[in-house]
Motif scaffolding. Sequence first.
Motif, mmCIF file in Angstrom:
data_model
loop_
_atom_site.group_PDB
_atom_site.id
_atom_site.type_symbol
_atom_site.label_atom_id
_atom_site.label_comp_id
_atom_site.label_asym_id
_atom_site.label_seq_id
_atom_site.Cartn_x
_atom_site.Cartn_y
_atom_site.Cartn_z
ATOM 1 N N GLU A 268 57.493 -10.233 45.404
ATOM 2 C CA GLU A 268 57.679 -8.815 45.715
ATOM 3 C C GLU A 268 56.800 -7.937 44.826
ATOM 4 O O GLU A 268 56.118 -7.022 45.307
ATOM 5 N N ALA A 269 56.793 -8.266 43.536
ATOM 6 C CA ALA A 269 55.955 -7.511 42.592
ATOM 7 C C ALA A 269 54.483 -7.703 42.945
ATOM 8 O O ALA A 269 53.694 -6.751 42.914
ATOM 9 N N ALA A 270 54.129 -8.934 43.300
ATOM 10 C CA ALA A 270 52.730 -9.225 43.665
ATOM 11 C C ALA A 270 52.328 -8.420 44.898
ATOM 12 O O ALA A 270 51.202 -7.922 44.981
ATOM 13 N N LEU A 271 53.258 -8.284 45.853
ATOM 14 C CA LEU A 271 52.949 -7.525 47.070
ATOM 15 C C LEU A 271 52.744 -6.040 46.766
ATOM 16 O O LEU A 271 51.856 -5.402 47.334
ATOM 17 N N TRP A 272 53.568 -5.497 45.843
ATOM 18 C CA TRP A 272 53.401 -4.090 45.449
ATOM 19 C C TRP A 272 52.007 -3.871 44.864
ATOM 20 O O TRP A 272 51.293 -2.953 45.248
ATOM 21 N N LEU A 273 51.639 -4.754 43.924
ATOM 22 C CA LEU A 273 50.330 -4.611 43.284
ATOM 23 C C LEU A 273 49.202 -4.819 44.293
ATOM 24 O O LEU A 273 48.199 -4.095 44.281
ATOM 25 N N ALA A 274 49.381 -5.809 45.181
ATOM 26 C CA ALA A 274 48.347 -6.085 46.194
ATOM 27 C C ALA A 274 48.159 -4.876 47.111
ATOM 28 O O ALA A 274 47.030 -4.534 47.476
ATOM 29 N N SER A 275 49.280 -4.206 47.457
ATOM 30 C CA SER A 275 49.191 -3.009 48.311
ATOM 31 C C SER A 275 48.398 -1.912 47.610
ATOM 32 O O SER A 275 47.542 -1.270 48.221
ATOM 33 N N VAL A 276 48.696 -1.718 46.322
ATOM 34 C CA VAL A 276 47.993 -0.667 45.560
ATOM 35 C C VAL A 276 46.488 -0.977 45.500
ATOM 36 O O VAL A 276 45.645 -0.106 45.740
ATOM 37 N N LEU A 277 46.165 -2.262 45.207
ATOM 38 C CA LEU A 277 44.750 -2.647 45.110
ATOM 39 C C LEU A 277 44.036 -2.447 46.445
ATOM 40 O O LEU A 277 42.928 -1.916 46.503
ATOM 41 N N THR A 278 44.687 -2.890 47.528
ATOM 42 C CA THR A 278 44.040 -2.794 48.844
ATOM 43 C C THR A 278 43.856 -1.337 49.247
ATOM 44 O O THR A 278 42.798 -0.975 49.771
ATOM 45 N N LEU A 279 44.876 -0.511 48.991
ATOM 46 C CA LEU A 279 44.771 0.902 49.351
ATOM 47 C C LEU A 279 43.662 1.582 48.539
ATOM 48 O O LEU A 279 42.883 2.379 49.073
ATOM 49 N N THR A 280 43.560 1.221 47.252
ATOM 50 C CA THR A 280 42.499 1.781 46.403
ATOM 51 C C THR A 280 41.132 1.403 46.962
ATOM 52 O O THR A 280 40.208 2.221 47.009
ATOM 53 N N PHE A 281 41.028 0.138 47.404
ATOM 54 C CA PHE A 281 39.755 -0.325 47.959
ATOM 55 C C PHE A 281 39.413 0.432 49.249
ATOM 56 O O PHE A 281 38.251 0.814 49.461
ATOM 57 N N VAL A 282 40.425 0.663 50.078
ATOM 58 C CA VAL A 282 40.202 1.414 51.325
ATOM 59 C C VAL A 282 39.675 2.811 50.990
ATOM 60 O O VAL A 282 38.707 3.289 51.595
ATOM 61 N N ILE A 283 40.285 3.449 49.991
ATOM 62 C CA ILE A 283 39.858 4.808 49.602
ATOM 63 C C ILE A 283 38.412 4.785 49.074
ATOM 64 O O ILE A 283 37.581 5.614 49.448
ATOM 65 N N ALA A 284 38.106 3.776 48.228
ATOM 66 C CA ALA A 284 36.751 3.677 47.657
ATOM 67 C C ALA A 284 35.716 3.454 48.760
ATOM 68 O O ALA A 284 34.645 4.074 48.760
ATOM 69 N N CYS A 285 36.046 2.578 49.712
ATOM 70 C CA CYS A 285 35.126 2.286 50.825
ATOM 71 C C CYS A 285 34.905 3.528 51.683
ATOM 72 O O CYS A 285 33.772 3.848 52.054
ATOM 73 N N THR A 286 36.009 4.218 51.993
ATOM 74 C CA THR A 286 35.910 5.414 52.831
ATOM 75 C C THR A 286 35.063 6.470 52.134
ATOM 76 O O THR A 286 34.223 7.127 52.759
ATOM 77 N N SER A 287 35.255 6.607 50.823
ATOM 78 C CA SER A 287 34.492 7.576 50.055
ATOM 79 C C SER A 287 32.999 7.230 50.098
ATOM 80 O O SER A 287 32.151 8.108 50.292
ATOM 81 N N ALA A 288 32.674 5.940 49.919
ATOM 82 C CA ALA A 288 31.263 5.509 49.946
ATOM 83 C C ALA A 288 30.654 5.760 51.318
ATOM 84 O O ALA A 288 29.505 6.198 51.430
ATOM 85 N N LEU A 289 31.441 5.487 52.340
ATOM 86 C CA LEU A 289 30.978 5.680 53.720
ATOM 87 C C LEU A 289 30.733 7.171 53.980
ATOM 88 O O LEU A 289 29.739 7.559 54.587
ATOM 89 N N HIS A 290 31.662 8.000 53.484
ATOM 90 C CA HIS A 290 31.569 9.446 53.641
ATOM 91 C C HIS A 290 30.310 9.991 52.950
ATOM 92 O O HIS A 290 29.668 10.917 53.432
ATOM 93 N N ARG A 291 29.987 9.386 51.797
ATOM 94 C CA ARG A 291 28.808 9.842 51.042
ATOM 95 C C ARG A 291 27.517 9.174 51.538
ATOM 96 O O ARG A 291 26.466 9.293 50.918
ATOM 97 N N LYS A 292 27.645 8.413 52.645
ATOM 98 C CA LYS A 292 26.502 7.722 53.283
ATOM 99 C C LYS A 292 25.792 6.779 52.307
ATOM 100 O O LYS A 292 24.556 6.661 52.310
ATOM 101 N N LEU A 293 26.568 6.107 51.460
ATOM 102 C CA LEU A 293 25.973 5.156 50.519
ATOM 103 C C LEU A 293 25.740 3.838 51.253
ATOM 104 O O LEU A 293 26.629 3.344 51.941
ATOM 105 N N SER A 294 24.552 3.297 51.091
ATOM 106 C CA SER A 294 24.273 1.999 51.705
ATOM 107 C C SER A 294 24.333 0.949 50.592
ATOM 108 O O SER A 294 23.324 0.565 50.020
ATOM 109 N N ILE A 295 25.562 0.538 50.281
ATOM 110 C CA ILE A 295 25.751 -0.394 49.159
ATOM 111 C C ILE A 295 26.601 -1.576 49.614
ATOM 112 O O ILE A 295 27.371 -1.466 50.573
#
Lengths: 155, 144
Positions: free
Chosen positions: B70-97
């Motif tokens: 359960e604890a692992a799932l909480w942390l995994a959710s936070v990590l995945t959501l953070t990654f989604v936000i970072a990816c969306t931000s990079a996409l929004h800034r038109k970064l080709s990385i």
Amino acid sequence: VQVGLLASVAVSLTLIFHSFSDSGYFNQGAIVQMIAKSRLVSPARELDLAQFRSRLDTGATIVDARFTSDFLDGHVPGALNIPPDTSHVDRGRLLKSVGHPSTVVVYCAGPACPYAAILANRLTRDGFPSVEVFAGGWEEWSKPTSTFTSIAENK
Amino acid sequence: MKLLRRSFEIIIGLIFLASGSSKLNSSFEFLHTVTAYDLIGWHTTIAVAATLPWFELVLGGALVVGLMSEAALWLASVLTLTFVIACTSALHRKLSIPCGCFGSSEIISAGTVVRSFSIFFLTGGALILSLPHGVRNRSRVIQA
């Protein structure tokens, strides 16, 4: 409590890995510094595969920025190897062998590999007028459609 | 329901194990990738690039084994959501990385964001299934 425990295990393993492994950040401070400096310089112009082929046809100097062992496993025909740990003096000596080329194209393992961009910035700083990066690198070049030189063919 | 939850946990665990081990195999490339996102300061970048692969391995291992899941799932959710936000931000800034996922050189695209979102929903689903039955029912009543 369980979240804290999992986080503590992860942080402990991180510290052990980066303190004792050859790929650890604490052991390879020079490479970490290189990546840090690469943030501060403007990126070199990037080429796609078609543009890279055309540069190759027009006789541009191709530089392979990967480590020597990777270079020996296979590289773009005629490429010069300047590994990431090459000093300023050795870099100058290696490039002297090809004169002072007007166009230099640097490539690395692939888009995620930092060494091509870092070397390109160093070469620009060294005074080379046109330094470009083939972003797809060896990964894109060595796809089945490309011709490549392997160490076996060189022999 | 228990079997479904375990299946979710094992799938997420394997995804995290694959992702973490690929990052460890190319630790400097991963540091460069985190740098390229240009979202955080240099020292935080090093800390994230150093710890993230181990977080993924520890969470992946815990989920596959079924330990503190359960604890692992909480942390995994936070990590995945953070990654989604970072990816969306990079996409929004038109970064080709490169996205830095699974050790490949895949450049960030809408597909990367959709895939990460899917993993986030899978994690969220497993988390809801791991809640005690009463809590799950209560949340359903609140939603209704």
